[in-house]
Design a protein around this motif. Structure first.
Motif, PDB file in Angstrom:
ATOM      1  N   LYS A  44      31.938  43.359  44.672  1.00 36.06           N
ATOM      2  CA  LYS A  44      32.910  43.842  45.658  1.00 36.06           C
ATOM      3  C   LYS A  44      34.285  44.083  45.035  1.00 36.06           C
ATOM      4  O   LYS A  44      34.905  45.118  45.273  1.00 36.06           O
ATOM      5  CB  LYS A  44      33.021  42.846  46.833  1.00 36.06           C
ATOM      6  CG  LYS A  44      31.702  42.579  47.539  1.00 36.06           C
ATOM      7  CD  LYS A  44      31.844  41.592  48.686  1.00 36.06           C
ATOM      8  CE  LYS A  44      32.405  40.244  48.314  1.00 36.06           C
ATOM      9  NZ  LYS A  44      31.536  39.449  47.384  1.00 36.06           N
ATOM     10  N   SER A  45      34.744  43.110  44.258  1.00 36.69           N
ATOM     11  CA  SER A  45      36.067  43.281  43.636  1.00 36.69           C
ATOM     12  C   SER A  45      36.041  44.425  42.629  1.00 36.69           C
ATOM     13  O   SER A  45      36.974  45.236  42.571  1.00 36.69           O
ATOM     14  CB  SER A  45      36.518  41.996  42.933  1.00 36.69           C
ATOM     15  OG  SER A  45      36.762  40.990  43.887  1.00 36.69           O
ATOM     16  N   THR A  46      34.987  44.488  41.857  1.00 38.37           N
ATOM     17  CA  THR A  46      34.872  45.574  40.878  1.00 38.37           C
ATOM     18  C   THR A  46      34.891  46.921  41.598  1.00 38.37           C
ATOM     19  O   THR A  46      35.572  47.864  41.175  1.00 38.37           O
ATOM     20  CB  THR A  46      33.563  45.416  40.074  1.00 38.37           C
ATOM     21  OG1 THR A  46      33.570  44.130  39.451  1.00 38.37           O
ATOM     22  CG2 THR A  46      33.420  46.504  39.027  1.00 38.37           C
ATOM     23  N   PHE A 165      42.286  45.951  50.462  1.00 35.04           N
ATOM     24  CA  PHE A 165      42.474  44.499  50.529  1.00 35.04           C
ATOM     25  C   PHE A 165      41.285  43.815  49.861  1.00 35.04           C
ATOM     26  O   PHE A 165      40.142  44.068  50.249  1.00 35.04           O
ATOM     27  CB  PHE A 165      42.503  44.029  51.988  1.00 35.04           C
ATOM     28  CG  PHE A 165      43.687  44.486  52.788  1.00 35.04           C
ATOM     29  CD1 PHE A 165      44.831  43.693  52.873  1.00 35.04           C
ATOM     30  CD2 PHE A 165      43.654  45.680  53.497  1.00 35.04           C
ATOM     31  CE1 PHE A 165      45.923  44.091  53.642  1.00 35.04           C
ATOM     32  CE2 PHE A 165      44.748  46.091  54.264  1.00 35.04           C
ATOM     33  CZ  PHE A 165      45.886  45.290  54.339  1.00 35.04           C
ATOM     34  N   ASP A 166      41.552  42.946  48.888  1.00 36.50           N
ATOM     35  CA  ASP A 166      40.458  42.185  48.280  1.00 36.50           C
ATOM     36  C   ASP A 166      40.610  40.712  48.646  1.00 36.50           C
ATOM     37  O   ASP A 166      41.411  39.991  48.060  1.00 36.50           O
ATOM     38  CB  ASP A 166      40.443  42.368  46.758  1.00 36.50           C
ATOM     39  CG  ASP A 166      39.178  41.777  46.133  1.00 36.50           C
ATOM     40  OD1 ASP A 166      38.309  41.275  46.871  1.00 36.50           O
ATOM     41  OD2 ASP A 166      39.069  41.824  44.886  1.00 36.50           O
ATOM     42  N   GLU A 167      39.843  40.276  49.609  1.00 33.59           N
ATOM     43  CA  GLU A 167      39.861  38.888  50.087  1.00 33.59           C
ATOM     44  C   GLU A 167      41.278  38.360  50.290  1.00 33.59           C
ATOM     45  O   GLU A 167      41.669  37.334  49.714  1.00 33.59           O
ATOM     46  CB  GLU A 167      39.081  37.992  49.117  1.00 33.59           C
ATOM     47  CG  GLU A 167      37.625  38.408  49.009  1.00 33.59           C
ATOM     48  CD  GLU A 167      36.721  37.285  48.497  1.00 33.59           C
ATOM     49  OE1 GLU A 167      37.061  36.110  48.740  1.00 33.59           O
ATOM     50  OE2 GLU A 167      35.690  37.586  47.899  1.00 33.59           O
ATOM     51  N   PRO A 168      42.039  39.043  51.150  1.00 34.10           N
ATOM     52  CA  PRO A 168      43.459  38.688  51.297  1.00 34.10           C
ATOM     53  C   PRO A 168      43.692  37.315  51.917  1.00 34.10           C
ATOM     54  O   PRO A 168      44.799  36.800  51.802  1.00 34.10           O
ATOM     55  CB  PRO A 168      43.994  39.781  52.232  1.00 34.10           C
ATOM     56  CG  PRO A 168      42.803  40.244  52.995  1.00 34.10           C
ATOM     57  CD  PRO A 168      41.657  40.152  52.019  1.00 34.10           C
TER      58      PRO A 168
END
Ligand code: ADP
Ligand code: MG
Length: 245
Positions: A44-46, A165-168
């Motif tokens: 997901k982050s990638t 947004f990455d796991e904000p």
């Protein structure tokens, strides 16, 4: 026909032999809120970092407003990246600057906005996230939830076309998660195009237009939240949901 804000085609990303993203083709339409969910380590982050070329794809296309970023020189990529706001798990505020200075910095430096205009806009954004009374505070005096709201205001100061947004909220104490999700929900209501990686299933159900379920390097399901949560189609998604719900 409006152009998609983001369009990825046959996107792949490997780190050495580790094929993290295998083959992803998806679009984000203007005003859409996409929530990306899936198991840890699933890419997901990638994926979200490939959308603004913080990670360089191994193969495939990533287009922003119709322009394939993978074909552009660094200067042009930087220019387009200004229009993509990003908020991470950590707040990444500059510790030696006040809240107000943090928000004014990029518009003044990158867009040559003058000091008075940048200050006015920063106060407007701080009001929007409920923190104008903290304008002259330093980041170290803020709670995690407040810092993340400032990080959102700072990203908005560049007038982005899309917010990533990455796991904000994953680094926040539980009692602060809601205040950040509320700001994000308001942004969505105001029509902001958003791609959000999160484990907050309540937010996903309530705010997402589409859920993208990502695992093993693929978007395994792309569905409305109602459909996805009530009738997951793949064993991978059923298994994931059985563990978290
Ligand atoms: P998620 O965000 O879904 O937890 P990530 O995108 O962070 O997944 O990670 C997916 C895989 O990619 C993991 O195996 C991780 O170790 C690997 N990975 C991520 N970033 C890097 C990197 N910069 N270098 C090497 N491997 C990485
Ligand atoms: Mg991640």
């Amino acid at each position: 026909m409006t152009k998609p804000v983001i369009e990825v085609e046959s996107l792949a990303k490997s780190f050495g032999d580790n094929k993290v993203l295998k083959d992803i083709t998806e679009k984000v339409e203007p005003g859409q809120v996409i929530v990306v969910i899936g198991p840890s380590g699933g890419g997901k982050s990638t994926f979200i970092r490939c959308l603004n070329l913080l990670e360089t794809p191994t193969a495939g296309k990533v287009a922003f407003e119709g322009q394939d970023l993978t074909t552009l020189d660094q200067k042009s990529v930087n220019k387009l990246r200004e229009k993509m706001g990003m908020v991470f798990q950590g707040f990444n505020l500059f510790p030696n600057m006040t809240v107000l200075e943090n928000i004014k910095l990029a518009p003044m430096k990158v867009k040559s906005v003058d000091d008075a205009a940048a200050t006015k806009r920063a106060h407007e954004l701080l009001k929007r996230v409920g923190l104008d009374d903290h304008a002259d505070s330093f980041p170290s005096s803020l709670s995690g939830g407040q810092a993340q709201r400032v990080a959102i205001a700072r990203a908005l100061a560049m007038d982005p076309k899309v917010m990533l947004f990455d796991e904000p909220t994953s680094a926040l104490d539980p009692e602060m998660v809601g205040e950040v999700l509320n700001i994000m929900q308001e942004l969505a209501k105001d029509g902001m195009t958003m791609v959000v990686v999160t484990h907050e299933m309540g937010f996903a159900k309530e705010v997402a237009d589409r859920i993208w379920f990502m695992a093993d390097g693929y978007i395994q399901e792309n569905n409305t939240p109602d459909q996805f949560f009530a009738h997951p189609e793949t064993d991978r998604a059923k298994d994931f949901l059985s563990k978290i719900l």
